[in-house]
Design an enzyme around this catalytic site. Structure first.
Site, PDB file in Angstrom:
ATOM      1  N   LYS A  78       0.860  -1.188   0.000  1.00 24.64           N
ATOM      2  CA  LYS A  78       0.000   0.000   0.000  1.00 24.64           C
ATOM      3  C   LYS A  78       0.894   1.235   0.000  1.00 24.64           C
ATOM      4  O   LYS A  78       1.926   1.263   0.683  1.00 24.64           O
ATOM      5  CB  LYS A  78      -0.878  -0.038   1.259  1.00 24.64           C
ATOM      6  N   SER A 153      -9.656   1.779   3.128  1.00 27.39           N
ATOM      7  CA  SER A 153      -8.814   2.557   2.237  1.00 27.39           C
ATOM      8  C   SER A 153      -7.789   1.709   1.473  1.00 27.39           C
ATOM      9  O   SER A 153      -7.214   2.162   0.494  1.00 27.39           O
ATOM     10  CB  SER A 153      -8.074   3.625   3.056  1.00 27.39           C
ATOM     11  N   SER A 177      -9.928  -0.670   7.280  1.00 21.68           N
ATOM     12  CA  SER A 177      -9.327  -0.492   5.956  1.00 21.68           C
ATOM     13  C   SER A 177      -8.566  -1.687   5.394  1.00 21.68           C
ATOM     14  O   SER A 177      -8.132  -1.658   4.253  1.00 21.68           O
ATOM     15  CB  SER A 177      -8.402   0.727   5.958  1.00 21.68           C
TER      16      SER A 177
END
Length: 485
Positions: A78, A153, A177
Site C-alpha cells: 500500500k 482505504s 481499511s
C-alpha cells in the site's frame, strides 16, 4: 497453473527445488500487472527494473543455499509505507513527488526475509475513505465487477490480491481499511492488535487507531506474513514488547471446544439478505467443526461510528498539520506571503474528503469544544473496549459480518459521506477496542460479489482468529473463487 496463482509456500518450495527462478516468478507477476491493471488501477507505481534486479540477486542467493521463506517472492505495498528511494504518495497530490530517505519497519522486515517489491498500491487519500475513490490517481475498481468499488482505504491492496497481481501485500487498518476491502474483493485481510506490528515509517492518519496487517488469498499466507512483520520495534513508541508466537501452528482444521460469540448488535435489520444468509451458513459450518455458540451483547456498539469519527478526525487534523508546503509536501506557486502559501498549498494539495475530516477534527479539538467532543469520545471508547474485554471472559472469538452489504457501485455513495461512513460500522469497534480481527471469504451475493465473514479475537489473540479463519477456509470453497479479468 500460472506462477502468479501459487501461494507463498508453493512458490518457496519450487524456488528451493530450483524448478523455477525468482526472475521467472517476478516476470510472471509483472506481466500479470501489465495485462490487468489498465482495468482496475490497483498500482500507482510499478517498480519493474528494481524488482528484476532484486530477483537476479535472489536467484544467486538461492543458488548459494542462502534462502529464507520470502527469498525471491514478489510482494506489493500500500502506498502509505515509506520505501527508500521509491516514491511514496499516500495517493495524494500533497505527496506527489515525495521520495522517502528510509524504509518503514514492516517493509524492512519483509525485505530482510527476501521479499521483492513490485510496486506501490492505490488507496484512499491519506487512508481516508471506504471505497478507494478519494485517490488523487483515480479510483481502483473491484476485479469481480469493474463497476463496483473494491472497498477502502486499502482498496488497491485488496484488488491487487484478488486480481492475482501479487501473492500478498501489507495494508493498514484504522477503522476497517484491511478487513472491509478484503471482504468486498474476496480475499483474506487481517488487522492485528494495536501495537503488534510497528507503525514506524507508515504515514499517519489516526495514531491511536492505525495498525499494519497482511492481505493475501490464503489464511496460511497471512499467517506467514504476520509472523514476519509482528514484533517489538524501539522506533515505534506504541509497539508492544511481547513475544511473537508461531502463527503457522494455529493452522488447525477443527474447532472443537472453541466458544464463539454472536453479538446481537451486529445482526441488524439493515443487513443485506445475502450477507445474513452467508452468516447463517458459516455458523452451520462452525457447528459442524465442533464450535459452540453463544449470543452475546456489545451494548455500546451504536456509539462506535460517532466515537470513531471524532477521534480519527481529531488525530488526522493534528497529524496532517505538518503538510504546509514548507518542507516536503506540495507547495503552491502562486502565493505572495507565508500565510497565503500555507493556505493555498493545503487547498491545492488535499482532496475534498481529507479537507472534510481535517475540518471536523479541528472543530472537535478547538477551544470550548474539546471536552464536549474529543474527551467524551475517548470515554465512550473505553466503554466500547470494556464491552469486548468482558465478553472475552466467556467466549474465545466473536463472529460477525464485515460489512452490511456487498460491494456498491462506484459513485453510489460519493455524495453522501454519512452513508459512506456507515460502510465500516462492523469494523470500527475493533479499532476503538485496539483488538484483532480477520476477514475471510464466506459467500457470494446474487450478483456474484464476494461476502466476508469477520472473526474478532481478544487483544494479542491473533492465534485464535487465524485458527478460526483457517478451519472455515479449509471446510469451504469460497476462498477458491477468483475474479475473471
Amino acid at each position: 497453473m500460472e506462477l502468479f496463482e501459487l501461494t507463498i509456500k508453493e512458490l518457496h518450495e519450487k524456488l528451493k527445488n530450483r524448478d523455477i527462478s525468482s526472475v521467472e516468478v517476478t516476470k510472471s507477476y509483472l506481466e500479470r500487472i501489465a495485462a490487468t491493471d489498465d482495468k482496475i488501477n490497483a498500482f500507482v507505481a510499478v517498480t519493474e527494473k528494481e524488482a528484476l534486479r532484486a530477483a537476479e540477486d535472489a536467484d544467486k542467493k538461492i543458488a548459494a543455499g542462502n534462502m529464507d521463506i520470502l527469498t525471491g517472492i514478489p510482494v506489493a505495498l500500500k502506498d502509505i509505507f515509506l520505501t527508500k528511494g521509491i516514491r511514496t504518495t499516500c495517493s495524494s497530490k500533497m505527496l506527489e513527488n515525495f521520495i522517502p530517505p528510509y524504509n518503514a519497519t514492516a517493509w524492512e522486515k519483509l525485505e530482510k526475509k527476501g521479499a521483492i517489491l513490485t510496486g506501490k498500491l492505490n488507496m484512499d487519500e491519506f487512508a481516508m475513505g471506504s471505497s478507494c475513490e478519494t485517490s488523487a490517481f483515480g479510483p481502483t475498481k473491484n476485479p469481480w465487477n469493474l463497476n463496483c468499488v473494491p472497498g477502502g482505504s486499502s482498496g488497491g491492496s485488496a484488488a491487487a490480491v484478488a486480481a492475482q497481481q501479487t501473492v500478498a501485500t501489507l495494508g493498514t487498518d484504522t477503522g476497517g481499511s484491511i478487513r472491509q476491502p478484503a471482504s468486498l474483493c474476496g480475499c483474506i485481510g487481517l488487522k492485528p492488535t494495536y501495537g503488534r506490528v510497528s507503525r514506524y515509517g507508515v504515514i499517519a492518519f489516526a495514531s491511536s487507531l492505525d495498525q499494519v496487517g497482511p492481505m493475501a488469498n490464503s489464511v496460511e499466507d497471512c499467517a506467514i506474513i504476520l509472523g514476519i512483520v509482528a514484533g517489538f520495534d524501539q522506533k515505534d513508541s506504541t509497539s508492544v514488547d511481547i513475544p511473537v508466537p508461531d502463527y503457522e501452528k494455529s493452522l488447525v482444521k477443527d474447532m472443537k471446544g472453541v466458544k464463539i460469540g454472536l453479538p446481537k448488535e451486529y445482526f441488524i435489520d439493515g443487513l443485506d439478505s445475502a450477507v445474513q444468509k452467508a452468516m447463517n451458513e458459516a455458523i452451520a459450518v462452525y457447528k459442524g467443526l465442533g464450535a459452540e455458540f453463544k449470543e452475546v451483547s456489545l451494548p455500546h456498539t451504536d456509539y462506535a461510528a460517532a466515537t470513531y469519527y471524532l477521534i480519527a478526525t481529531a488525530e488526522a487534523s493534528s497529524n496532517l498539520a505538518r503538510y504546509d508546503g514548507v518542507r516536503f509536501s506540495h507547495r503552491s506557486g502562486e502565493a505572495e506571503s507565508l500565510t497565503e502559501m500555507y493556505c493555498k498549498s493545503r487547498a491545492e494539495g488535499f482532496g475534498e474528503e481529507v479537507k472534510r475530516r481535517i475540518m471536523l477534527g479541528t472543530y472537535a479539538l478547538s477551544s470550548g469544544y474539546y471536552d464536549a467532543y474529543y474527551l467524551k469520545a475517548q470515554k465512550v471508547r473505553t466503554l466500547i473496549m470494556q464491552d469486548f474485554i468482558k465478553n472475552f471472559e466467556n467466549v474465545d472469538i466473536l463472529l460477525t459480518p464485515v460489512t452490511p452489504t456487498p460491494a456498491f457501485k462506484i459513485g453510489e455513495k460519493s455524495n453522501d459521506p454519512l452513508q459512506m461512513y456507515l460502510s465500516d460500522i462492523f469494523t470500527i469497534p475493533v479499532n476503538l477496542a485496539g483488538t484483532c480481527g480477520i476477514s475471510v471469504p464466506a459467500g457470494l451475493s446474487r450478483d456474484g460479489l464476494p461476502i466476508g465473514l469477520q472473526l474478532i479475537g481478544k487483544p494479542f489473540g491473533e492465534e485464535s482468529i487465524i485458527r478460526g479463519a483457517y478451519a472455515f477456509e479449509q471446510a469451504t470453497e469460497w476462498h477458491k473463487g477468483r475474479a475473471r479479468l
